[in-house]
Design a protein around this motif. Structure first.
Motif, mmCIF file in Angstrom:
data_model
loop_
_atom_site.group_PDB
_atom_site.id
_atom_site.type_symbol
_atom_site.label_atom_id
_atom_site.label_comp_id
_atom_site.label_asym_id
_atom_site.label_seq_id
_atom_site.Cartn_x
_atom_site.Cartn_y
_atom_site.Cartn_z
ATOM 1 N N TYR A 27 0.815 -1.227 0.000
ATOM 2 C CA TYR A 27 0.000 0.000 0.000
ATOM 3 C C TYR A 27 0.845 1.272 0.000
ATOM 4 O O TYR A 27 0.289 2.376 0.078
ATOM 5 C CB TYR A 27 -0.905 0.050 1.232
ATOM 6 N N VAL A 62 3.085 0.568 8.105
ATOM 7 C CA VAL A 62 2.544 1.222 9.301
ATOM 8 C C VAL A 62 3.213 0.653 10.554
ATOM 9 O O VAL A 62 3.962 -0.329 10.488
ATOM 10 C CB VAL A 62 0.995 1.112 9.355
ATOM 11 N N CYS A 87 -2.844 2.589 12.535
ATOM 12 C CA CYS A 87 -3.798 1.704 11.845
ATOM 13 C C CYS A 87 -5.081 1.690 12.666
ATOM 14 O O CYS A 87 -5.030 1.538 13.888
ATOM 15 C CB CYS A 87 -3.203 0.298 11.756
ATOM 16 N N SER A 88 -6.227 1.853 11.981
ATOM 17 C CA SER A 88 -7.494 1.913 12.728
ATOM 18 C C SER A 88 -7.804 0.583 13.404
ATOM 19 O O SER A 88 -8.459 0.547 14.447
ATOM 20 C CB SER A 88 -8.647 2.329 11.813
ATOM 21 N N LEU A 89 -7.318 -0.507 12.833
ATOM 22 C CA LEU A 89 -7.553 -1.808 13.478
ATOM 23 C C LEU A 89 -6.775 -1.894 14.784
ATOM 24 O O LEU A 89 -7.295 -2.341 15.802
ATOM 25 C CB LEU A 89 -7.116 -2.945 12.543
ATOM 26 N N ASN A 117 -2.455 -7.015 12.595
ATOM 27 C CA ASN A 117 -2.748 -5.566 12.661
ATOM 28 C C ASN A 117 -3.154 -5.191 14.086
ATOM 29 O O ASN A 117 -4.299 -4.839 14.360
ATOM 30 C CB ASN A 117 -3.898 -5.199 11.702
ATOM 31 N N CYS A 175 -11.243 -2.054 9.689
ATOM 32 C CA CYS A 175 -10.334 -1.168 8.954
ATOM 33 C C CYS A 175 -11.173 -0.054 8.355
ATOM 34 O O CYS A 175 -12.079 -0.329 7.556
ATOM 35 C CB CYS A 175 -9.625 -1.953 7.849
ATOM 36 N N TYR A 176 -10.852 1.170 8.703
ATOM 37 C CA TYR A 176 -11.687 2.299 8.251
ATOM 38 C C TYR A 176 -11.643 2.459 6.726
ATOM 39 O O TYR A 176 -12.548 3.041 6.139
ATOM 40 C CB TYR A 176 -11.247 3.593 8.969
ATOM 41 N N VAL A 177 -10.603 1.925 6.071
ATOM 42 C CA VAL A 177 -10.486 2.034 4.611
ATOM 43 C C VAL A 177 -11.401 0.990 3.939
ATOM 44 O O VAL A 177 -12.213 1.328 3.062
ATOM 45 C CB VAL A 177 -9.026 1.794 4.146
ATOM 46 N N HIS A 178 -11.283 -0.244 4.360
ATOM 47 C CA HIS A 178 -12.011 -1.320 3.667
ATOM 48 C C HIS A 178 -13.519 -1.285 3.913
ATOM 49 O O HIS A 178 -14.277 -1.781 3.087
ATOM 50 C CB HIS A 178 -11.409 -2.678 4.035
ATOM 51 N N GLU A 203 -10.757 -7.776 4.651
ATOM 52 C CA GLU A 203 -11.167 -6.741 5.607
ATOM 53 C C GLU A 203 -12.436 -6.025 5.140
ATOM 54 O O GLU A 203 -13.004 -5.211 5.867
ATOM 55 C CB GLU A 203 -10.044 -5.712 5.807
ATOM 56 N N CYS A 267 -5.318 4.688 2.335
ATOM 57 C CA CYS A 267 -5.122 4.615 3.789
ATOM 58 C C CYS A 267 -4.252 5.807 4.185
ATOM 59 O O CYS A 267 -3.101 5.904 3.760
ATOM 60 C CB CYS A 267 -4.441 3.306 4.170
ATOM 61 N N TYR A 269 -2.787 6.492 6.813
ATOM 62 C CA TYR A 269 -1.602 6.114 7.593
ATOM 63 C C TYR A 269 -0.489 5.621 6.667
ATOM 64 O O TYR A 269 0.665 6.015 6.797
ATOM 65 C CB TYR A 269 -1.955 5.033 8.611
ATOM 66 N N MET A 270 -0.853 4.752 5.735
ATOM 67 C CA MET A 270 0.155 4.235 4.796
ATOM 68 C C MET A 270 0.782 5.384 4.002
ATOM 69 O O MET A 270 1.965 5.349 3.676
ATOM 70 C CB MET A 270 -0.503 3.250 3.820
HETATM 71 FE FE1 SF4 Z 1 -4.816 -0.442 8.972
HETATM 72 FE FE2 SF4 Z 1 -4.594 1.137 6.816
HETATM 73 FE FE3 SF4 Z 1 -4.439 -1.569 6.549
HETATM 74 FE FE4 SF4 Z 1 -6.741 -0.369 7.174
HETATM 75 S S1 SF4 Z 1 -5.587 -0.128 5.264
HETATM 76 S S2 SF4 Z 1 -5.895 -2.211 8.148
HETATM 77 S S3 SF4 Z 1 -6.109 1.336 8.488
HETATM 78 S S4 SF4 Z 1 -3.033 -0.241 7.662
#
Ligand code: SF4
Ligand code: 13P
Length: 311
Positions: A27, A62, A87-89, A117, A175-178, A203, A267, A269-270
């Protein structure tokens, strides 16, 4: 020479000077992937981190990924270009809350499986770690006579239950992205590309997974796309994955899965890591991932249990 090339040259020279290895998650931005020694998923990068003979691991991903590298390499310097890359997880399952839950439910004698995660503190409380690449196998190998608590991803956990038929209690994290991909957003893009296959990360929610032809980890997506018998493939995961896939599958038309709001999902964070921050980290050997030794030692046990199972 342009600035990006200068920076790349500088990073490669510093890497040599520091005897460093650059590991990048799928990512990361394309420019970081292109300068890395290895690009992969969390499982592949954990194995590479364990095997490396470099003195410094520059982890472009991350925090929990860099921390995993530190857990198996206490004597090495592990740097993460941006220490705020969380990471939100990981955030959804603080170690003190998990500990309180396990104490309150001690009579259940849970076998705790933690998705990688999560923090080192959570890893230290669990029996075995898994990644999206081996979660099904890890759950299939769990003791049959113990109830399983799966933390922290309820969506990955639900998918593993569907695959294995094994019931598990799930921590309510995601995961806030997925979770931004929806049934509507994926249905719409499928209408635009009626011949496309859909590959999604586990996810994603069940509503989205049900629309996918394949559900798998980011690394397995590469093999899936290479071998797919069609040209159009909709990729339902974080946008960085498209860079790796386009490089490795030049004959395919790889389409980013959209959300209701955007044409793809990033993401945040990434994306905090940049080439400049990577260069600075190689110059200063900061920011460094550090861990309390007692937590590291306890977290190493379930992590090695996963890595030693070679599954
Ligand atoms: Fe965590 Fe980002 Fe992966 Fe989602 S996409 S699990 S927030 S590192
Ligand atoms: P992979 O293990 O499939 O690379 O996934 C990691 C991750 O953070 C997904 O959001």
């Amino acid at each position: 020479m342009n600035a990006a090339l200068d920076l790349k040259e500088e990073i490669l020279a510093l890497k040599k000077q520091r005897n460093a290895v650059i590991l990048a998650h799928n990512y990361q931005t394309g420019d970081i992937q292109d300068v890395a020694d290895h690009v992969g998923d969390s499982l592949g990068l954990a194995y590479l981190a364990k095997a490396t003979e470099a003195d410094v691991i520059a982890f472009c991903g991350v925090h929990f990924m860099a921390e995993t590298a530190k857990i198996v390499n206490p004597g090495k310097i592990v740097i993460l270009p941006d220490m705020d890359a969380g990471c939100s997880l990981e955030q959804s399952c603080p170690a003190d809350q998990l500990e309180a839950f396990l104490t309150a439910n001690a009579e259940k004698n849970y076998y705790v499986i933690a998705y990688i995660n999560c923090s080192g503190g959570v890893k230290a409380l669990c029996d075995v770690i898994c990644t999206s690449g081996n979660a099904v196998k890890i759950v299939n190998h769990a003791p049959p006579d113990r109830p399983i608590l799966f933390v922290p991803d309820e969506n990955l956990g639900a998918w593993v239950m569907e695959q294995t038929g094994r019931k598990m209690d799930l921590w309510k994290g995601n995961c806030y992205v997925h979770v931004e991909f929806t049934r509507d957003s994926i249905r719409k893009i499928k209408l635009e590309y009626p011949d496309a296959l859909v590959v999604a990360h586990p996810e994603c929610t069940q509503a989205v997974r049900l629309l996918a032809d394949e559900v798998c980890s980011t690394e397995k997506m590469v093999t899936y796309c290479k071998n797919a018998p069609v040209r159009d493939i909709i990729v339902v995961t974080e946008s960085g994955m498209l860079h790796r896939l386009r490089k490795e599958c030049p004959d395919k038309n790889l389409i980013a899965g959209p959300t209701d709001r955007c044409a793809c999902a990033d993401c945040r964070y990434m994306k905090m890591n940049t080439l400049q921050k990577l260069r600075d980290a190689l110059v200063t050997l900061q920011p460094r991932v550090e861990m309390e030794e007692s937590i590291r030692k306890r977290a190493e046990i379930p992590l090695l249990r996963m890595l030693d199972q070679s599954i």
